[in-house]
Design a protein around this motif. Structure first.
Motif, PDB file in Angstrom:
ATOM      1  N   HIS A  74       0.815  -1.207   0.000  1.00  0.00           N
ATOM      2  CA  HIS A  74       0.000   0.000   0.000  1.00  0.00           C
ATOM      3  C   HIS A  74       0.851   1.260   0.000  1.00  0.00           C
ATOM      4  N   ALA A  75       2.149   1.091   0.312  1.00  0.00           N
ATOM      5  CA  ALA A  75       3.020   2.263   0.452  1.00  0.00           C
ATOM      6  C   ALA A  75       3.541   2.766  -0.881  1.00  0.00           C
ATOM      7  N   ILE A  76       3.302   2.049  -1.975  1.00  0.00           N
ATOM      8  CA  ILE A  76       3.779   2.532  -3.276  1.00  0.00           C
ATOM      9  C   ILE A  76       2.587   2.825  -4.166  1.00  0.00           C
ATOM     10  N   SER A  77       2.857   3.566  -5.213  1.00  0.00           N
ATOM     11  CA  SER A  77       1.797   3.923  -6.160  1.00  0.00           C
ATOM     12  C   SER A  77       1.669   2.809  -7.197  1.00  0.00           C
ATOM     13  N   LEU A  78       0.514   2.180  -7.196  1.00  0.00           N
ATOM     14  CA  LEU A  78       0.237   1.097  -8.150  1.00  0.00           C
ATOM     15  C   LEU A  78      -0.943   1.485  -9.023  1.00  0.00           C
ATOM     16  N   PRO A  79      -0.934   1.085 -10.297  1.00  0.00           N
ATOM     17  CA  PRO A  79      -2.114   1.313 -11.145  1.00  0.00           C
ATOM     18  C   PRO A  79      -3.342   0.643 -10.529  1.00  0.00           C
ATOM     19  N   GLU A  80      -4.479   1.272 -10.674  1.00  0.00           N
ATOM     20  CA  GLU A  80      -5.710   0.718 -10.106  1.00  0.00           C
ATOM     21  C   GLU A  80      -5.985  -0.699 -10.596  1.00  0.00           C
ATOM     22  N   ASN A  81      -5.724  -0.915 -11.872  1.00  0.00           N
ATOM     23  CA  ASN A  81      -6.023  -2.252 -12.406  1.00  0.00           C
ATOM     24  C   ASN A  81      -5.131  -3.330 -11.793  1.00  0.00           C
ATOM     25  N   VAL A  82      -3.893  -2.985 -11.457  1.00  0.00           N
ATOM     26  CA  VAL A  82      -3.016  -3.959 -10.811  1.00  0.00           C
ATOM     27  C   VAL A  82      -3.553  -4.295  -9.420  1.00  0.00           C
ATOM     28  N   ILE A  83      -4.017  -3.256  -8.704  1.00  0.00           N
ATOM     29  CA  ILE A  83      -4.612  -3.507  -7.386  1.00  0.00           C
ATOM     30  C   ILE A  83      -5.860  -4.378  -7.536  1.00  0.00           C
ATOM     31  N   LYS A  84      -6.665  -4.102  -8.566  1.00  0.00           N
ATOM     32  CA  LYS A  84      -7.868  -4.906  -8.796  1.00  0.00           C
ATOM     33  C   LYS A  84      -7.514  -6.359  -9.115  1.00  0.00           C
ATOM     34  N   ILE A  85      -6.403  -6.556  -9.826  1.00  0.00           N
ATOM     35  CA  ILE A  85      -5.946  -7.927 -10.104  1.00  0.00           C
ATOM     36  C   ILE A  85      -5.589  -8.619  -8.792  1.00  0.00           C
ATOM     37  N   ILE A  86      -4.885  -7.918  -7.903  1.00  0.00           N
ATOM     38  CA  ILE A  86      -4.529  -8.495  -6.601  1.00  0.00           C
ATOM     39  C   ILE A  86      -5.789  -8.798  -5.796  1.00  0.00           C
ATOM     40  N   GLN A  87      -6.735  -7.852  -5.780  1.00  0.00           N
ATOM     41  CA  GLN A  87      -7.983  -8.069  -5.045  1.00  0.00           C
ATOM     42  C   GLN A  87      -8.772  -9.254  -5.620  1.00  0.00           C
ATOM     43  N   SER A  88      -8.813  -9.326  -6.940  1.00  0.00           N
ATOM     44  CA  SER A  88      -9.527 -10.435  -7.586  1.00  0.00           C
ATOM     45  C   SER A  88      -8.866 -11.768  -7.267  1.00  0.00           C
ATOM     46  N   ALA A  89      -7.529 -11.782  -7.276  1.00  0.00           N
ATOM     47  CA  ALA A  89      -6.808 -13.020  -6.961  1.00  0.00           C
ATOM     48  C   ALA A  89      -7.105 -13.461  -5.533  1.00  0.00           C
ATOM     49  N   LEU A  90      -7.166 -12.514  -4.604  1.00  0.00           N
ATOM     50  CA  LEU A  90      -7.479 -12.863  -3.218  1.00  0.00           C
ATOM     51  C   LEU A  90      -8.845 -13.535  -3.129  1.00  0.00           C
ATOM     52  N   TYR A  91      -9.833 -12.974  -3.799  1.00  0.00           N
ATOM     53  CA  TYR A  91     -11.162 -13.584  -3.756  1.00  0.00           C
ATOM     54  C   TYR A  91     -11.161 -14.972  -4.379  1.00  0.00           C
ATOM     55  N   CYS A  92     -10.432 -15.121  -5.475  1.00  0.00           N
ATOM     56  CA  CYS A  92     -10.380 -16.435  -6.125  1.00  0.00           C
ATOM     57  C   CYS A  92      -9.640 -17.463  -5.277  1.00  0.00           C
TER      58      CYS A  92
END
Length: 740
Positions: A74-92
């Motif tokens: 969370h401490a670095i600037s990441l593209p929103e879509n990359v964060i969404k990929i991480i969030q999606s992977a967590l749910y999966c």
């Protein structure tokens, strides 16, 4: 049950990457699966600028992510879509990923800390939200990090320990922590051993090579050893389902379990973590310098070779009941007089049954029924006594789902065939560890011959030695010299199977005789049981004729004729009986209506309106003309004119003969088989000519004759597999009769 957040992840993939070439649309069903993980992997590759997208999270993906974001949090600037990929992977993966909103919120951070803890890598990454490309790779697969499917907590502890200790190494990737050993887990153990031996990144490769073996020879463990090497040894014991503490201390209780394992695996019982024990724990073939008491091979055992085997310390010899090929390995099957040579040398023989089944397609219930009866027939031919265990081969890398879908039904078929024969022989299984274990657990076998030499098979990698192992195949060796030289697969023996040391007189290859009337009832019952197993009820069902009527008409009533044809053409009676009986069982009211129509039309118009199959053997006019003309030209038959297949009168005359005359039908079965063997010249099959008729046709040749009788395309091929099982039931009783 569908998970709405997984469905939301799927919608994110499909919406965001709809126009990105290489990102495959996924089904929005709310269910986890590889399709989601592959799509997320491709999406991530796209986000880091990789042009050629792939399902594989390989070195290129790893390097690209590491170069762009060495540490992800969370401490670095990441593209929103990359964060969404991480969030999606967590749910999966079954974790809370937040709202799939592209915000690295506290829910996402908490779940990243949780999944790292489940992986066992908190000490390396810390308790916060920091991950890297290696952890992201682990999140984008279907590995579980909690116990699933009755997984072992002890094995999960080992998995977490391996991850935590070695995740920092370049070629070590996070393994599942699901409580089950597996290929990846077993390979990680080899990496761990190599790392502790001091091998550098790039040198350690997860292969049980000479350097690893030499290092292990220098790391014998015994009480009161302590430390990482003891932990590694305990981990290996745990992965082999041995109940030991995981505390890094080699104490008395651990020594006792080691002795138990050594006795089980037929290793020197020392109670120490010596090389042979390390090797058996880490790779399926174990210490290949061992000399087993058993062997198997494809070479005839001569007196000189038998002497060489004895000198090598071998007692038990595995030999094949049949050779399905006419062109390769001419000594693969037991040769005439060979079993007596084995017995005279004081050796014992255990029989193996193997055909061409080298993939899952060759295994199913029908094939198993055929294999069971064929093996019984062959064992009797060679002289194996009742009580012998026959090892049925599964000689391919059967994946677990293929064991379920193909191998287990196959062995159920074998079991049913052996039971219908009166259980005179026992059933063993040859194959990888998982195959052997699952077949035994299903109750289809009583001992295993383990193909541990194939260490790379998925069914060996990560599976313990089956509890019922009888023979453990570990290495190919050449022994003896001069005329005693022979190549063998050397096998360790447990004593659960001891083969046979004496044999009945071989039945040999004899001409067929009339069926012995005292066996007709048993034969009719066996044929009926086999057909019922295929879904053909004995009462006929929707077909015209009941089982008893077909058996009477095609087997009993014409036995003298079939015997005469068999002797005249050097063809097994079972080939004629099988084709005739099978076809009669398939006559239905539609067939009979078609016959009536053909007769009526010819009587009215003189036209042969439809070439429908007729008679008890269901033969068409075109087939009969082709077969009988071929027989006349070759001199197989006489007394009939050559017919013209283009003339209605000629076609109808032979068709009507088949309709009216059962003896003609039975004779025509033989004549058609002869035509098929000749390559069906002028017919509709471009299969090559076969070897001339003979009483020792191989299984492949028998199958091909049965297939050619029906035609050149499906369903002839699949139906011939069913006919093959019927052939072996027929042959069982013919062989009994000719050997009385």
């Amino acid at each position: 049950m569908a998970d709405e957040m997984v469905r939301k992840a799927q919608k994110f993939i499909n919406t965001t990457y709809a126009n990105v070439s290489g990102v495959t649309k996924v089904e929005e069903n709310g269910k986890p699966g590889w399709a989601n993980m592959f799509a997320l992997t491709r999406a991530l590759q796209y986000e880091v600028g990789i042009s050629t997208l792939s399902d594989t999270f390989g070195p290129g993906t790893m390097a690209a992510i590491t170069a762009k974001w060495p540490a992800i949090s969370h401490a670095i600037s990441l593209p929103e879509n990359v964060i969404k990929i991480i969030q999606s992977a967590l749910y999966c993966k079954g974790y809370d990923g937040g709202d799939i909103d592209g915000k690295f919120n506290t829910r996402t951070q908490t779940s990243l800390g949780k999944i790292k803890g489940d992986m066992g890598v908190t000490d390396y990454y810390g308790t916060g939200s920091v991950i890297d490309a290696k952890a992201l790779k682990a999140m984008l697969n279907m590995d579980a990090y909690v116990t699933v499917n009755s997984g072992s907590d002890a094995i999960r502890g080992v998995q977490q320990w391996l991850n935590g200790r070695y995740v920092k190494r370049k070629d070590f990737f996070i393994i599942p922590c699901d409580g089950h050993n597996s290929r990846d887990v077993s390979k990680s153990m080899l990496f761990a051993v190599q790392y502790e031996l001091g091998m550098a990144d790039g040198v350690a490769n997860g292969v049980f090579g000479s350097g690893t073996q030499a290092g292990l020879r220098d790391h014998t463990l015994s009480a009161p050893s302590q430390g990482t090497w003891v932990s590694l040894f305990q981990a290996a014991m745990t992965l082999n389902k041995r109940p030991v503490a995981f505390d890094g201390v080699f104490d008395g209780p651990l020594g006792n379990v080691v002795r138990e394992f050594q006795r089980f695996a037929n290793l020197p019982v020392t109670g120490n973590g010596d090389f042979s024990t390390w090797a058996s724990l880490l790779v399926s073939y174990g210490d290949q310098s061992r000399k087993g008491e058993a062997c198997d091979g494809v070479t005839r055992i001569t007196p000189a070779r038998a002497a060489a085997l004895k000198a090598e310390g071998i007692t038990y010899v595995g030999r094949y009941l049949i050779n399905p090929s006419t062109t390769s390995l001419p000594e693969k099957a037991i040769q005439p007089g060979e079993l007596q040579t084995i017995a005279d040398a004081g050796l014992r023989c255990f029989p193996i049954y193997q055909t061409f089944g080298r993939d899952a397609d060759g295994f199913n219930y029908i094939a198993g029924r055929a294999a069971g009866q064929a093996a019984v027939n062959a064992a009797l031919d060679h002289g194996f006594k009742s009580g012998t265990r026959i090892f049925f081969a599964v000689d391919f890398d059967a994946l677990d789902h293929e064991v379920t879908s193909n191998v287990l039904p196959h062995f159920k078929g074998i079991q049913d065939a052996i039971a219908d024969d009166g259980n005179r022989y026992k059933i063993g299984v040859y194959g990888p560890r998982n195959v052997c274990t699952r077949v035994a657990e299903a109750g289809h076998s009583s001992a295993s011959f383990v193909s541990d030499m194939s260490s790379g098979f998925s069914g060996n990698y990560g599976y313990p030695l089956p509890e019922d192992w009888a023979y453990d195949q570990i290495v190919t060796r050449t022994i003896g010299s001069a005329d005693g030289k022979i190549e063998i697969d050397n096998n360790v023996a447990s004593g659960r199977d001891t083969g046979q040391g004496s044999f009945d007189r071989p039945r040999g290859t004899k001409p067929d005789t009339r069926l012995d009337s005292s066996f007709l009832k048993a034969m009719m019952d066996d044929v009926g049981k086999y057909m019922e197993s295929l879904g053909y009820p004995s009462d006929g069902g929707t077909r015209t004729y009941q089982h008893w009527k077909c058996f009477q008409s095609t087997i009993v009533d014409h036995d003298e004729l079939i015997t005469s044809l068999s002797n005249k053409y050097n063809m097994r009676k079972a080939l004629i009986q099988t084709s005739a009986y099978w076809e009669m069982r398939h006559i239905d009211p539609l067939d009979e209506a078609a016959w009536v129509a053909v007769i009526a039309a010819y009587n009215t118009t003189g036209k042969y309106i439809r070439d429908t199959s007729t008679g008890i053997a269901k033969q068409r006019a075109v087939t009969l003309v082709g077969a009988w003309n071929n027989g006349l030209r070759k001199g197989y038959v006489s007394g009939r004119p050559i017919l013209d297949v283009s003339k209605d009168d000629d076609k109808y005359s032979i068709w009507k003969k088949a309709h009216d005359d059962e003896e003609f039908d039975i004779t025509s079965v033989c004549v058609v088989h002869m035509w098929d063997i000749d390559g069906k010249p002028g017919g509709d099959d471009d299969s090559p000519a076969m070897r001339s008729p003979r009483l020792d046709y191989t299984e492949a040749e028998i199958y091909d004759i049965l297939r050619r009788y029906q035609g050149p395309a499906e369903p002839a091929f699949s139906e011939a597999k069913k006919r093959l099982g019927l052939y072996y039931v027929m042959e069982k009783y013919n062989s009994i009769s000719r050997n009385l």
